[in-house]
Design a protein around this motif. Structure first.
Motif, PDB file in Angstrom:
ATOM      1  N   ILE A 213       0.859  -1.178   0.000  1.00  0.00           N
ATOM      2  CA  ILE A 213       0.000   0.000   0.000  1.00  0.00           C
ATOM      3  C   ILE A 213       0.902   1.235   0.000  1.00  0.00           C
ATOM      4  CG2 ILE A 213      -1.824   1.259   1.202  1.00  0.00           C
ATOM      5  CD1 ILE A 213      -2.683  -1.495   0.153  1.00  0.00           C
ATOM      6  N   LYS A 214       0.554   2.211  -0.798  1.00  0.00           N
ATOM      7  CA  LYS A 214       1.402   3.395  -0.936  1.00  0.00           C
ATOM      8  C   LYS A 214       1.489   4.183   0.369  1.00  0.00           C
ATOM      9  CE  LYS A 214       0.665   3.967  -5.900  1.00  0.00           C
ATOM     10  NZ  LYS A 214       0.089   4.819  -6.973  1.00  0.00           N
ATOM     11  N   MET A 215       2.569   4.932   0.491  1.00  0.00           N
ATOM     12  CA  MET A 215       2.866   5.721   1.680  1.00  0.00           C
ATOM     13  C   MET A 215       3.080   7.179   1.301  1.00  0.00           C
ATOM     14  SD  MET A 215       5.787   3.231   3.308  1.00  0.00           S
ATOM     15  CE  MET A 215       6.064   4.261   4.755  1.00  0.00           C
ATOM     16  N   ASP A 216       3.043   8.024   2.328  1.00  0.00           N
ATOM     17  CA  ASP A 216       3.531   9.390   2.196  1.00  0.00           C
ATOM     18  C   ASP A 216       4.360   9.708   3.433  1.00  0.00           C
ATOM     19  OD1 ASP A 216       1.726   9.891   4.230  1.00  0.00           O
ATOM     20  OD2 ASP A 216       0.488  11.294   3.094  1.00  0.00           O
ATOM     21  N   GLY A 217       4.576  10.970   3.714  1.00  0.00           N
ATOM     22  CA  GLY A 217       5.436  11.353   4.831  1.00  0.00           C
ATOM     23  C   GLY A 217       4.900  11.007   6.196  1.00  0.00           C
ATOM     24  N   GLU A 218       3.657  10.500   6.280  1.00  0.00           N
ATOM     25  CA  GLU A 218       3.087  10.086   7.559  1.00  0.00           C
ATOM     26  C   GLU A 218       2.861   8.590   7.637  1.00  0.00           C
ATOM     27  OE1 GLU A 218      -0.458  11.583  10.619  1.00  0.00           O
ATOM     28  OE2 GLU A 218      -0.367  12.379   8.590  1.00  0.00           O
ATOM     29  N   GLY A 219       3.201   7.871   6.569  1.00  0.00           N
ATOM     30  CA  GLY A 219       3.025   6.418   6.573  1.00  0.00           C
ATOM     31  C   GLY A 219       1.988   5.965   5.558  1.00  0.00           C
ATOM     32  N   MET A 220       1.325   4.850   5.860  1.00  0.00           N
ATOM     33  CA  MET A 220       0.367   4.257   4.936  1.00  0.00           C
ATOM     34  C   MET A 220      -0.763   5.231   4.595  1.00  0.00           C
ATOM     35  SD  MET A 220      -1.819   0.705   5.393  1.00  0.00           S
ATOM     36  CE  MET A 220      -0.388  -0.368   5.404  1.00  0.00           C
ATOM     37  N   GLN A 253       8.692   4.237  11.419  1.00  0.00           N
ATOM     38  CA  GLN A 253       8.489   3.140  10.469  1.00  0.00           C
ATOM     39  C   GLN A 253       9.814   2.607   9.930  1.00  0.00           C
ATOM     40  OE1 GLN A 253       8.706   2.745   6.907  1.00  0.00           O
ATOM     41  NE2 GLN A 253       7.319   1.011   6.673  1.00  0.00           N
ATOM     42  N   ASN A 254       9.917   1.306   9.942  1.00  0.00           N
ATOM     43  CA  ASN A 254      11.130   0.622   9.501  1.00  0.00           C
ATOM     44  C   ASN A 254      10.921   0.183   8.053  1.00  0.00           C
ATOM     45  OD1 ASN A 254      13.422  -0.919   9.236  1.00  0.00           O
ATOM     46  ND2 ASN A 254      12.981  -2.310  10.936  1.00  0.00           N
ATOM     47  N   PRO A 255      11.590   0.845   7.065  1.00  0.00           N
ATOM     48  CA  PRO A 255      12.837   1.606   7.192  1.00  0.00           C
ATOM     49  C   PRO A 255      12.704   3.130   7.096  1.00  0.00           C
ATOM     50  CG  PRO A 255      12.534   0.988   4.920  1.00  0.00           C
ATOM     51  CD  PRO A 255      11.324   0.475   5.655  1.00  0.00           C
ATOM     52  N   CYS A 256      11.545   3.670   6.720  1.00  0.00           N
ATOM     53  CA  CYS A 256      11.467   5.065   6.268  1.00  0.00           C
ATOM     54  C   CYS A 256      11.470   6.088   7.391  1.00  0.00           C
ATOM     55  CB  CYS A 256      10.235   5.263   5.396  1.00  0.00           C
ATOM     56  SG  CYS A 256      10.265   4.268   3.882  1.00  0.00           S
ATOM     57  N   GLY A 257      11.174   5.672   8.627  1.00  0.00           N
ATOM     58  CA  GLY A 257      11.214   6.597   9.743  1.00  0.00           C
ATOM     59  C   GLY A 257       9.975   7.451   9.898  1.00  0.00           C
ATOM     60  N   THR A 258       8.921   7.204   9.108  1.00  0.00           N
ATOM     61  CA  THR A 258       7.698   7.998   9.220  1.00  0.00           C
ATOM     62  C   THR A 258       6.949   7.663  10.503  1.00  0.00           C
ATOM     63  OG1 THR A 258       6.401   6.362   7.988  1.00  0.00           O
ATOM     64  CG2 THR A 258       7.445   8.116   6.716  1.00  0.00           C
ATOM     65  N   THR A 259       6.158   8.610  10.993  1.00  0.00           N
ATOM     66  CA  THR A 259       5.336   8.399  12.189  1.00  0.00           C
ATOM     67  C   THR A 259       3.926   8.899  11.909  1.00  0.00           C
ATOM     68  OG1 THR A 259       7.156   8.456  13.769  1.00  0.00           O
ATOM     69  CG2 THR A 259       4.989   9.063  14.600  1.00  0.00           C
ATOM     70  N   MET A 260       2.950   8.055  12.226  1.00  0.00           N
ATOM     71  CA  MET A 260       1.552   8.317  11.893  1.00  0.00           C
ATOM     72  C   MET A 260       0.810   8.942  13.070  1.00  0.00           C
ATOM     73  SD  MET A 260      -1.229   5.541  10.484  1.00  0.00           S
ATOM     74  CE  MET A 260      -0.204   5.135   9.066  1.00  0.00           C
ATOM     75  N   GLY A 261       0.087  10.011  12.809  1.00  0.00           N
ATOM     76  CA  GLY A 261      -0.699  10.672  13.837  1.00  0.00           C
ATOM     77  C   GLY A 261      -2.074  10.056  14.005  1.00  0.00           C
ATOM     78  N   GLU A 262      -2.819  10.582  14.973  1.00  0.00           N
ATOM     79  CA  GLU A 262      -4.123  10.005  15.299  1.00  0.00           C
ATOM     80  C   GLU A 262      -5.123  10.158  14.158  1.00  0.00           C
ATOM     81  OE1 GLU A 262      -7.406  10.066  18.940  1.00  0.00           O
ATOM     82  OE2 GLU A 262      -5.840  11.583  18.865  1.00  0.00           O
ATOM     83  N   PRO A 463      14.211  11.517  10.541  1.00  0.00           N
ATOM     84  CA  PRO A 463      13.108  10.804  11.185  1.00  0.00           C
ATOM     85  C   PRO A 463      12.673  11.501  12.471  1.00  0.00           C
ATOM     86  CG  PRO A 463      15.169   9.694  11.655  1.00  0.00           C
ATOM     87  CD  PRO A 463      15.483  10.785  10.664  1.00  0.00           C
ATOM     88  N   VAL A 464      11.415  11.333  12.824  1.00  0.00           N
ATOM     89  CA  VAL A 464      10.899  11.902  14.079  1.00  0.00           C
ATOM     90  C   VAL A 464      10.744  10.826  15.145  1.00  0.00           C
ATOM     91  CG1 VAL A 464       9.736  13.812  12.941  1.00  0.00           C
ATOM     92  CG2 VAL A 464       8.495  11.665  13.299  1.00  0.00           C
ATOM     93  N   ALA A 465      11.153   9.613  14.820  1.00  0.00           N
ATOM     94  CA  ALA A 465      11.084   8.505  15.784  1.00  0.00           C
ATOM     95  C   ALA A 465      11.917   7.350  15.262  1.00  0.00           C
ATOM     96  CB  ALA A 465       9.632   8.049  15.990  1.00  0.00           C
TER      97      ALA A 465
END
Length: 574
Positions: A213-220, A253-262, A463-465
């Protein structure tokens, strides 16, 4: 619900909480998500007797339990750090700054923990080796379970009140059990387009394939998840049924380092409700949320409140909420591990999920790993009990500060060696869409106000996490790139060939990074060659990408590694 799925013999406490006004759902029969293997599991006969063995006055001669007097450990002791061993605002005071921040130049901040074979004076609150080292239920030590339950309520605030917890042997084991419990051969699992390769390796041998599934700067992306599921064509997918399981690493996120908000999690959760998808939330980096990177010249020291309930609450509120917090139906299986916050060798973690899945996962554990190692459980339980909940949260805050420092050190080194500038147009990979990308040029090449993509060397989004930098080297700007194309190579193969050259040059200089194609989810079986990279593998879409871990090397070695990369990438483009 079938009586076989009753959880009466599994002493796992409900931990969920629900606030007024939250969504509620009627009880759901989750059994249709279970694999044929999982449906066939019964209670382990000998484990089923455990509840009788615990009855007062019972003389048990039913199980093959060694007598505790034969355990050759009268007690075990360990020197442990105190919860505030790490500063919340670590600073480098030397090339060994990490040692300085740990010990502060004074006496070591340690405390002795001793675990006896038997607790004395009827103290049932203590951990004893006679229990920890004996055969027991796969639910783990009751004192550990109690602590985990209280922690889940305090930090994750599950929306579903029937949520329950169960120990496992680390997240790799937890995910492997999830695959066997939920998936049949020939099925697919929904994953981010770049993901943790060992997760795919667990599923591959039983015939379970990734569906990216495609991603962006916040993940899936929720809309792409809905698009894939709404347009699912069994015939076009070679007979693969519409997936019903999603695997995700939403934080660091492994490997991209993205972090998903609520907000994004709620969007994805709604899609999963629409299509009846089970979410497996693999979240080992949850407490390594370090916030946006600020360049060294702009950085100011921000001092957190050291102690108190307000400081704890501020820390918890600063963390992106877990999927558990939006899971009003009970379709999330969360995987937590102590590997990143205590030690990987502890081989200890826990599931948080609905009781139907917990009971089936318990049955899977009874006849495989059984309970996690008794030594590890005993030591970690004693550690957590000694620290208390506030102490454990203080420890997590200190660990977060350490990884923030490590992230900053690697990024600082890149800033020192290159002209790094922000450019929103430089989204080299979809996982960076919407993020501010930093593009690297040789220092002094051009004026800061001018952007020329033909002179760029690599790009990165700090990355932020988590534990990783995700670097995209611009191999298409290499002087040999056009020559390789003219020789008949495809763009993909030409890029892969140049990526391999750079990776090999780094290895020759004793720098080992993970090549990006390890993390592709294009449905092609991983094939690692002698040097760990196959330039002939096309269509991966990961050419020029490297995953760089800032977690394990000393600060001195990390700086050395980033300097060597800086030298080699400049030479590479010459």
């Amino acid at each position: 619900m079938d009586a076989a799925y009753a959880f009466e013999d599994a002493p796992v406490a409900y931990v969920g909480v629900r606030k007024a006004g939250d969504k509620e759902a009627a009880a759901i029969d989750w059994s249709h998500h279970l694999s044929r293997l999982s449906e066939s599991r019964n209670v382990s006969p000998l484990k089923g007797l455990m509840k009788y063995m615990a009855q007062p006055g019972m003389i048990s001669m039913a199980g093959g339990l060694p007598h505790t007097s034969y355990f050759p450990f009268e007690e075990i002791s360990a020197q442990t750090y105190v919860p505030d061993a790490f500063s919340l605002t670590p600073e480098e005071k030397s090339s060994f700054g990490w040692l300085w921040t740990l010990f502060g130049g004074s006496a070591k901040k340690t405390k002795e923990v001793t675990i006896p074979k038997y607790v004395t004076g009827g103290d049932l609150k203590g951990v004893q080796l006679a229990t920890a080292l004996q055969y027991g239920q796969a639910t783990g030590l009751p004192l550990l379970q109690k602590f985990i339950n209280e922690f889940v309520i305090k930090v994750y605030r599950p929306a579903n009140p029937t949520t329950t917890t169960l120990v496992h042997v680390g997240n790799t084991d937890g995910w492997a059990k999830c695959v066997l419990t939920l998936c049949n051969p020939g099925e697919g699992i929904l994953v981010e387009e770049y993901t943790y390769p060992s997760a795919l390796a667990s599923a591959w041998p039983i015939g379970v394939r990734p569906v990216p599934i495609k991603m962006d700067g916040e993940g899936m992306l929720a809309d792409d998840l809905d698009r894939v599921l709404s347009g699912w064509d069994v015939e076009a997918r070679n007979g693969m049924k519409k997936p019903h399981v999603m695997y995700t690493v939403p934080v660091g996120q492994n490997p991209c380092g993205t972090t998903m908000g609520e907000k994004r999690k709620k969007e994805i959760y709604d899609v999963c409700v629409k299509h009846d998808i089970i979410i497996v939330e693999d979240d080992p980096y949850y407490f390594l949320q370090c916030g946006p990177y600020v360049p060294k010249m702009q950085r100011t020291t921000v001092h957190e409140a050291e102690e108190g309930k307000d400081a704890e609450e501020a820390f918890i509120k600063s963390l992106a909420p877990s999927y558990l917090h939006v899971d009003y139906e009970g379709r999330v299986i969360r995987l937590d591990t102590f590997s990143k916050t205590i030690a990987p060798g502890s081989r200890l973690g826990f599931f948080t999920c609905n009781p139907v899945f917990a009971e089936r996962l318990l049955r899977a554990g009874e006849t495989s790993t059984q309970a996690p190692c008794g030594f590890g459980q005993a030591l970690i339980t004693s550690l957590l009990q000694g620290w208390g909940m506030s102490g454990w949260i203080r420890w997590l805050r200190g660990i977060r500060a350490q990884y923030t420092m490590r992230r900053d050190m690697c990024m600082d080194a890149l800033y020192d060696n290159f002209d790094l500038r922000e450019d929103l147009r430089a989204t080299d990979i979809s996982a960076w869409d919407g993020a501010t990308v930093l593009v690297a040029h040789k220092k002094g090449v051009q004026a800061m106000e001018k952007y020329d993509s033909s002179t760029s060397l690599f790009s990165i989004v700090p990355p932020v996490a988590g534990m990783f930098l995700w670097i995209k080297v611009h191999v298409y700007n290499h002087p040999a790139y056009e020559d390789l194309i003219r020789s008949g190579m495809s763009e993909s193969l030409a890029s892969a060939t140049l990526t391999f050259r750079l990776w090999k040059k780094l290895v020759e200089n004793h720098i080992l990074w993970s090549p990006g194609w390890f993390f592709a989810t294009d449905g092609v079986a991983p094939d690692i060659t002698d040097m760990g990279f196959d330039p002939a593998v096309e269509s991966k879409g990961m050419e020029g990408c490297f995953r760089v871990a800032y977690s394990s090397a000393s600060p001195e070695d990390m700086k050395k590694a980033m300097n060597i990369f800086s030298e080699q990438v400049v030479k590479f483009f010459e």
